[in-house]
Design an enzyme around this catalytic site. Structure first.
Site, PDB file in Angstrom:
ATOM      1  CD  GLU A 191      -3.130  -1.041   2.089  1.00  0.00           C
ATOM      2  OE1 GLU A 191      -3.125  -0.102   2.912  1.00  0.00           O
ATOM      3  OE2 GLU A 191      -4.042  -1.896   2.021  1.00  0.00           O
TER       4      GLU A 191
ATOM      5  CD  GLU B 171      -3.984  -5.973   3.941  1.00  0.00           C
ATOM      6  OE1 GLU B 171      -4.889  -5.247   4.422  1.00  0.00           O
ATOM      7  OE2 GLU B 171      -2.776  -5.689   3.999  1.00  0.00           O
TER       8      GLU B 171
END
Length: 327
Positions: free
Chosen positions: A134, A245
């Site tokens: 991320e 995720e």
């Protein structure tokens, strides 16, 4: 640590079977929620609990890691590595890329040390290597800069990806897919397309629960998730998309239309996990246990706080066949 030829052959068969069916695993942090580093025994405990999850047929044989470095050290190998070797757990390795060049050099040092220390007992378990997590999301105006680092620019990530490929050349990890994990919104941003070009796979993080500008009730969660998945596929330049995720919290504040509770987490599992499993998509769920103690909020854990050996899952993990696939 010695391994007989029969054990290695059996492990190879298991690896091939899992690859054909899509790897299934959870995300595992390197620290407890009080920031104490996990030891090898802690990771072994978690990996064994994942494999023993009721209703899952022992399918959760993989683990996604965020770093190669043991907490509290400069560049020592993360204790999850020997734990994976001891429990025959497949690994999606992670190299933290949001803390600057010097820290990334330490990640590479730990990666090389793991290869030299554990050899094929380690490298045969690796299903992929993620350079970063991320990082692109963190540098966007809507991203969340945090104490773990404020992200990395595309050119920085491309450099780190190149360093990783050089580090594994002519080792047991040569040929393993090198990718990156980020939010679906980061991939949907065309300014990041050069990063995609440098990857072997895209790891996608998507949480309808947090998508508060969209219709994100549990009734829409399946559609919201697959909108994100489809957007990532469109941006992937034909490369594989892994779900690295996703999940739905059992405890937490209401986010727009999204309500956190066990009943909704069960619906999300059925509609999203079970459909991904049926399509054999590599999937790393968030998560097995949010915290061993304390009361985190939101709490995405299949298990609540406490000793995993004494707990039962908060909701059923069977796939009933009523999932709403949209792949």
């Amino acid at each position: 640590m010695r391994f007989s030829s029969s054990l290695l052959a059996a492990a190879a068969i298991i690896t091939t079977t899992n690859a054909q069916n899509g790897y299934k695993g959870f995300n595992y942090g390197a620290l407890f929620n009080n920031q104490a580093p996990k030891a090898q025994a802690d990771f072994e405990y978690e990996f064994k609990a994942a494999k023993a999850l009721p209703g899952t047929n022992g399918d959760f044989t993989a683990a996604r890691l965020y770093t190669m470095i043991q907490g509290g050290t400069t560049n020592s190998v993360l204790s999850a590595i020997p734990a994976a070797v001891a429990t025959n757990t497949h690994l999606l390795l992670g190299l933290w890329a949001s803390a600057g060049d010097a820290q990334f050099a330490n990640e590479i040092t730990a990666l090389k040390a793991a290869i030299s220390t554990y050899g094929t007992a380690f490298t045969n378990l690796v299903v992929g290597i993620s350079v970063g997590s991320e990082d692109l999301y963190r540098i966007t105006p809507t991203g969340i800069a945090n104490k773990a680092g404020a992200g990395a620019q595309p050119k920085t990530l491309i450099n780190y990806i190149s360093q990783t490929r050089s580090a594994i050349a002519n080792t047991g990890l040569a040929g393993k897919p090198v990718g990156h994990v980020d939010t679906w919104t980061a991939y949907d941003n065309s300014s990041n397309s050069a990063v995609v070009s440098a990857l072997d796979f895209l790891g996608m993080d998507a949480y309808p629960y947090f998508q508060t500008t969209m219709a994100n009730s549990i009734a829409n969660a399946n559609s919201t998730f697959y909108d994100a998945y489809d957007a990532t596929v469109r941006a992937s330049q034909g490369k594989p998309v892994w779900v690295t995720e996703t999940g739905w919290p059992v405890i937490g504040a209401t986010q727009n239309q999204a309500v956190a509770n066990a009943a909704n987490a069960r619906i999300y599992w059925e509609d999203v996990y079970c459909s991904l499993s049926a399509k054999k998509v590599n999937t790393f769920w968030y998560m097995l246990q949010e915290a061993q103690y304390g009361n985190p909020s939101p709490d995405f854990g299949i298990y609540g706080a406490g000793d995993l050996s004494t707990l039962t899952p908060r909701y059923s993990l069977t796939c009933s066949g009523s999932a709403k696939p949209r792949l």
